[in-house]
Structures are given as structure tokens and as C-alpha cells.
Design an enzyme around this catalytic site. Structure first.
Site, short mmCIF file in Angstrom:
data_model
loop_
_atom_site.label_atom_id
_atom_site.label_comp_id
_atom_site.label_asym_id
_atom_site.label_seq_id
_atom_site.Cartn_x
_atom_site.Cartn_y
_atom_site.Cartn_z
N SER A 211 26.77 35.14 8.48
CA SER A 211 26.12 36.38 8.06
C SER A 211 26.61 37.53 8.92
CB SER A 211 24.59 36.31 8.18
OG SER A 211 24.05 35.37 7.29
N VAL A 286 16.83 21.34 19.48
CA VAL A 286 16.64 19.93 19.13
C VAL A 286 16.94 19.07 20.35
CG1 VAL A 286 17.25 18.07 17.55
CG2 VAL A 286 17.46 20.46 16.80
N ASP A 287 16.08 18.13 20.66
CA ASP A 287 16.35 17.14 21.72
C ASP A 287 16.23 15.74 21.14
OD1 ASP A 287 16.84 18.97 23.69
OD2 ASP A 287 14.82 18.95 24.51
#
Length: 716
Positions: A211, A286-287
Site C-alpha cells: 500500500s 506472533v510468538d
């Protein structure tokens, strides 16, 4: 940032380890058309479609407008909305068969429906619920009016279905699907989750969720105006393709812009006072935790804080269509630990924590952004942090501009390697909370007077003196470090121009040049240094690259050779080494051009195409140019690239020195998404190809005077 995960062949295919499978006849849901028609009597909306078929929806209350939007969008794109509803319910496989089953399993694994059921009444305000219910009523009325078009499996649509669509899709904008892919790497038969997500969202190979967003303050504008460019790059069709609309209620909702199928609110655009644009960012949200379990084949307990704990266990019932009314119901176990959802794989058992899990408020955050009247009110909406990611560029009638590196930042314990696999036994590594909005990095009213965002490092969004610093970001956030070509070009164009005119602002958005520091120029330099004296075809192509002007203009003869070769050699915005040997990529590209054209001297206009119905149009621009066009990295059988993503809905918003707003926009195709017989199926394509925007009329009497259609809902 992509997690460094290496666990071998990964998980089993989702359906391979199912416990029970039962073939049964599946009766259709009971949709009461009379009840849908009766419910619609509680609403009153007027739809005026302009000369391009774009719906302008008016109503006394916000829920009336949402009702009208639901109906109007169904008129243009009922099949995609139906797909979004079934996907959000975890019921897509009942319509689409086994290929959709992994997506349905993910919906169950992430607890989407459970979260919505538990939090719909408590976490969403009464006005938001009224808007959602109005939107669902509009969808259901359309279904009642057109029973032959809509699949009854999706009916009736509820407000909770709409919320679930937001809950499920949000994590895939910051890269959750890449973590799932890493967990299944090295085995092409084990990529069910990743393939299912890309298929469900229409993310075809070679397309990027990129974008551009740009804002200029009065002090940087030649005429003292404030300008905002909304330019999110999405697939041309499918559940995350843009749909244009204008919403206006007597309660102050006056939003104009674009939204996805299944959204009752504007996701990008503006109102009278302010506007905003999003670009995808990739913070580490995120883990992954490796669990020690009592039985890897049938885990019941896992070690946590030195003790054994029971895994939460449920069963997902996945109904998969076979043929006709017959389906196959699979029973697949679901697991959950204190960290989050759990995946059982051949290389171990892993838990996943990800930002925004179970939060149902994203739709309300966007609704509040739609209705904000000032920078303060808009920032209050952003402070909800219910939209877990997405860079956001803002501008308003008072001349304010802002950049927010929007991220729902987890409050992690310091010191661990959060880019790798974490030990699941350590309680200190479980997310404690979310960092407050005050710690979210942002730039407000930079001295330079301009801001740009183009899917690259947030450390470069303006002049160096105004840019964010490394110390503004938590060390474990994993921010982007690369600069896309689009960012390099935008910074160069806006940075050197201290008095930007309206014409220049638009021209910069459509720039088609590859910068010296881009992946493209890296590829060209590499090939330019090779010795092809004993290979005449390659030597000729090498000389063409040396003569290339570095642009994706229509008349450029070197663009096809450079772009196709580079895309084969580097598959992402970020350069982390060659994904394919550059010389091999170069040779393949030369061979392909000779096969289709007998030469490498092929104008870009012959290659870069977009097709819509019986229309065929050449496009200037290319991958990762500010005029972004993605058509894959290999020629189709007809020797062209078929544009499928990139620049799609584009909007320019302008506030003059008195705070009066004007806007211009274009859609890559038109408002009629499905109906090839409609005059609006592709009536904006010529404007889009010519890089022209049309004025956006928001005045009801003016719209009525040139309307292509006008009607009230419900039709009495």
C-alpha cells in the site's frame, strides 16, 4: 518480521488425522424470507447510484445507512459477501468442499465464533450493535428479494457473522499466515493452512498486500491545502477487494471511501473533517512456544511452571461437501494452552500467541474513526487498539497530518529471543498485557509538512529530523528494516519538493521509476556485471538492461526483462539474498520473451495488461512502483501478465485553506463486481488505465440530478 522457525516437515494435513468421518445428507438451513422482510420494515434508507453506479446511501439513523449499504453491496457482490460469511462461521467447506476445510479448522482453532458469542453484547456498544444489525438486515432483505441468487447455506446472516469476519481476517494482515507456513515448511503436502488462507483471501502467487499512503500539510503545499492520498494495494477481486461507497446519516455519519465485502463501515477514506489511509506493517505480533506434553500423539497435559497442566480440549466438527446435498463430517481435536491455540505436528506440539486474538471491537474502532470530528477524537478511536496492526496516515481540515505505526504491542518480558521458538514451560514468557497507546510510535505534525508510508521501515516516513528513532520502539517489536522501492521514491520525490502543487501530488503517486537502492536495480547491476560474450541472446538482453531507463512506462523496452527477471530472483519487498540464482532467472526471462515475441525488445505495453469482461487494457507501472501493478512473475500463455492486484481503489482528499473538502477517486473496474451485463462492470477501467481520477460528488441534490438509479429501501 518473519519468525525464524525451523522444525522440519511440519504438521500433518488438517484432515489426515481426523478421528471420525461420517457421510450424511445435509439439510439446508431454514431461512424465513417473510421474517427478513418484516425485520426490514424497521429501517429506512435511500440509495442514489451516481453515473458510475457507486452507491450513495442516506438515512436518518446510522443503522438505516448500514441497512442500505448491506443491501446495495449485495446487489453488486452477493457471492463474495456470502463467502465471507461462510468463512467467518467456519462453514466454507460445506459449500466448497475439502479444499476449504483447513480454513474452517483455523476458525475453530482461533475460537472466532466463541469469542463473538461471549463478547458481542459486552464489548460492543449499543449503537455499534444497532449498526451491525441494520447491515445484516439489509443483507437478509436482499436474500429474501432474490432467493435464486444467494446460497441458503449462508442464511440468515447475523450481526455476529459480520463481527466474526473482522475477527478472523485481522491477524493475516500482520503475517500470521507466514508463521503457520513456517510451521509446515519443507513439505509441499503439509501446507494446508497457508494455501487455504491465500485461497480464501484471493491472495494469488506474485501478489503482495502492499500500500501507499501520503499526506501533505498546508506548509508543504503550493496553495496551502492539506492533501491525503488513499492508495491501499489489494487483490482486484475477492474478500479483501475494495468496494466504494458514500454513507450519510442525519446523526453525523458522512464517510466516503472504500470497504471490504462484509464490512458495514468505511475502512479507508474520509469524512468532512478528516481522513485516513492504511498500509500493511509487519511488527512481530506472533510468538510460538514449544510444549512439553505427556503424549505427542494424543496430548492431555503439558508442562508449565514446573508442573503438569491439562490442555483445554474440544472437538471441531468440520462438515465437508461431497456432492449435491451430501457432506462428510470430520471430527478434529482442538487444543489450547495458557499461551493460546495449540498445533500438534510431527516435530512437536506448539502453542501460538497472536495480537488481537478474541478481540471483537475492530469494527467499532473503524466506526468511531468514521465519525470522528477532530484529531483528538480520531486518536481516541485509535487508542482502542482493537485493529491489531496497519500503519495509518491521517490528515484533516485543520491542517494536521499524522503517522501511526499502529500495533497492538504485547507486553513481553525482556531478554528472550522472540523471533524463534520459545520454551512453553516458562511462565515469564507468557504475554502479560498490551502496551498502552501512548507507547505506540507516532509522528504528529512533522516540521517537514509531509508523511509517506509504503510497507517499509517506520524509521523513514518523513524528513530525517522528523523521523521516529530506534528508541521509540520496544526492542522486541521486530519492526521492519527495509525500504521498498515505493518508499525510496516517495521520500525522494516529496523530500526534495518544498512546494508541492496539486498536480505534483498526483503525479508522484503515479511514479513508475525504480530507485537505485531497490531490488530491481540490484538485479540489473548483478546481471550487468556478468560475462555473456559467448551467448549472443543473453548479451543482447544484457545490453538492453544497460540501456534501460529504470521505469515501467508503457513504451519502455527494458521493463519486461528487468521486472520479470527480478521477480523470479527476489520474491519479497525485503532483500535477504537471492531466492533464485539471478543468472538463471535472467535466462528464463530471455527465453520466455523470445518464445512469445521472438525478441527481448518488447514494449511494456504489450506485457502489462488488465482484463475485464471483453476489455483488454495496457497498464503503466509495475511491482513495487508507486503506480503498483502485480501480475505474477511468469508470462501467461498469451505472453502477457494479467494484472490481479496492486493499485485498485485510489482516493485523493483535499481540504482548502477554509477547511472545505473535495475528493477524487477511481476504482480499477467499477461498482458492479459480478454482473458482466452491467454498464458498471468495467466502466472505470479506462480512467484507471489513464491514471485519471473522477470527482466525488457528495451533495444529495446534485447526485439526484444525474443518478443512474435511485430507490428507497425497503421497497414498499
Amino acid at each position: 518480521m518473519i519468525k525464524r522457525i525451523a522444525i522440519g516437515s511440519g504438521m500433518a494435513v488438517v484432515l489426515a488425522s481426523c478421528l471420525v468421518a461420517v457421510i450424511a445428507w445435509s439439510p439446508l438451513p431454514d431461512f424465513n424470507a417473510d421474517a427478513a422482510i418484516k425485520a426490514a420494515q424497521s429501517y429506512n434508507a435511500e440509495v442514489i447510484r451516481d453515473e458510475y453506479g457507486v452507491p450513495h446511501i442516506f438515512g436518518a439513523r446510522d443503522q438505516d445507512v448500514a441497512f442500505g449499504l448491506g443491501y446495495a453491496h449485495m446487489e453488486d457482490d452477493w457471492q463474495t459477501i456470502e463467502t465471507v460469511v461462510l468463512m467467518a462461521r467456519g462453514a466454507l467447506a460445506r459449500r466448497d468442499g475439502a479444499d476449504a476445510a483447513p480454513t474452517d479448522y483455523l476458525v475453530r482453532m482461533f475460537g472466532v465464533q466463541k469469542a463473538v458469542a461471549a463478547r458481542y453484547e459486552t464489548d460492543l456498544g449499543p449503537k455499534m450493535r444497532a449498526v451491525l444489525e441494520g447491515y445484516a438486515a439489509g443483507i437478509n432483505l436482499y436474500a429474501a428479494d432474490h432467493p435464486d441468487r444467494v446460497n441458503p447455506l449462508a442464511l440468515p446472516v447475523s450481526a455476529q457473522d459480520v463481527v466474526a469476519g473482522f475477527v478472523f481476517r485481522a491477524p493475516f494482515f500482520y503475517g500470521l499466515e507466514r508463521v503457520l507456513k513456517d510451521l509446515s515448511q519443507d513439505d509441499p503436502e503439509q501446507t494446508a493452512f497457508n494455501d487455504a488462507i491465500r485461497t480464501a483471501l484471493h491472495l494469488k502467487a506474485g501478489a503482495h498486500l502492499g500500500s501507499n499512503a501520503m499526506a501533505v500539510a498546508p506548509g508543504r503545499s503550493e496553495d496551502g491545502h492539506t492533501r491525503l492520498m488513499v492508495n491501499s494495494h489489494q487483490p482486484y477481486t475477492g474478500p479483501v477487494a475494495w468496494y466504494e461507497a458514500h454513507l450519510q446519516s442525519d446523526e453525523g455519519w458522512a464517510a466516503n471511501g472504500a470497504l471490504f465485502p462484509g464490512s458495514p463501515v468505511m475502512l479507508v477514506g474520509h469524512n468532512r473533517d478528516l481522513g485516513w489511509a492504511h498500509t500493511v506493517n509487519e511488527p512481530d505480533l506472533v510468538d510460538v512456544y514449544r510444549l512439553e506434553v505427556d503424549d505427542v500423539d494424543d496430548p492431555v497435559r503439558y508442562r508449565f511452571d514446573g508442573e503438569w497442566r491439562a490442555l483445554e480440549r474440544e472437538t471441531a466438527h468440520l462438515q465437508v461437501r461431497l456432492w449435491g446435498p451430501f457432506s462428510w463430517t470430520f471430527k478434529k481435536p482442538l487444543y489450547r494452552s495458557v499461551h493460546g491455540p495449540v498445533l500438534k505436528t510431527p516435530k512437536g506440539v506448539f502453542a501460538i500467541a497472536f495480537a488481537g486474538e478474541g478481540d471483537v471491537r475492530a469494527v467499532e474502532q473503524w466506526y468511531r474513526m468514521n465519525k470522528a470530528e477532530s484529531l483528538t477524537g480520531w486518536m481516541d478511536a485509535m487508542a482502542m487498539m482493537a485493529v491489531p496492526s496497519l500503519n495509518t496516515v491521517y490528515a484533516d481540515k485543520a491542517g494536521n497530518i499524522a503517522f501511526v505505526y499502529n500495533a497492538r504491542i504485547p507486553d513481553r518480558a525482556p531478554g528472550a529471543d522472540y523471533e524463534g521458538i520459545l520454551p512453553g514451560n516458562d511462565p515469564h514468557l507468557v504475554w502479560r498485557d498490551v502496551r498502552p497507546f501512548s507507547e505506540v510510535p507516532k509522528i504528529v505534525n512533522p516540521q517537514s509538512g509531509y508523511l509517506v508510508s509504503a510497507n517499509s521501515t517506520p524509521l523513514r516516513a518523513s524528513d530525517v529530523a522528523d523521523d521516529l528513532k530506534e528508541s521509540d520502539f520496544p526492542p522486541d517489536l521486530g519492526i521492519e528494516r527495509h525500504l521498498t522501492n515505493r518508499a525510496l521514491r516517495a521520500l525522494a520525490l516529496f523530500g526534495k519538493d518544498t512546494s508541492i502543487s496539486a498536480e505534483e501530488f498526483l503525479r508522484y503517486k503515479f511514479d513508475k521509476t525504480y530507485a537505485p537502492g531497490s531490488n530491481m536495480s540490484r538485479f540489473v547491476r548483478y546481471i550487468s556485471g556478468r560475462d555473456f560474450r559467448d551467448q549472443p541472446k543473453l548479451l543482447e538482453a544484457q545490453q538492453l538492461l544497460l540501456d534501460w531507463d529504470g521505469t515501467a512506462e508503457l513504451e519502455s523496452e527494458g521493463a519486461a526483462l528487468a521486472i520479470l527477471g527480478s521477480l523470479k530472483a527476489v520474491h519479497s519487498f525485503e532483500f535477504k539474498g537471492w531466492d533464485m540464482d539471478p543468472v538463471e532467472a535472467f535466462e528464463e526471462t530471455v527465453d520466455a520473451l523470445h518464445k512469445h515475441y521472438g525478441t527481448v525488445h518488447v514494449p511494456w505495453s504489450k506485457i502489462n495488461k488488465v482484463y475485464r469482461g471483453d476489455q483488454e487494457t495496457s497498464l503503466g507501472g509495475g511491482p513495487d512502483t508507486l503506480r503498483a501493478v502485480y501480475g505474477g512473475n511468469s508470462l501467461a500463455e498469451d505472453g502477457t501478465l494479467h494484472g490481479m492486484a496492486g493499485d485498485s481503489y485510489i482516493q485523493l482528499v483535499d481540504w482548502d485553506e477554509n477547511g472545505q473538502v473535495k475528493a477524487w477517486a477511481v476504482h480499477q473496474f467499477g461498482s458492479a463486481t459480478l454482473d458482466e451485463r452491467s454498464p458498471h462492470y468495467g466502466d472505470q477501467l479506462s480512467l484507471f488505465a489513464a491514471e485519471r481520477l473522477r470527482p466525488v460528488d457528495q451533495n444529495m441534490p446534485s447526485l439526484a440530478s444525474k443518478a443512474s438509479s435511485r430507490y428507497r429501501l425497503p421497497r414498499r
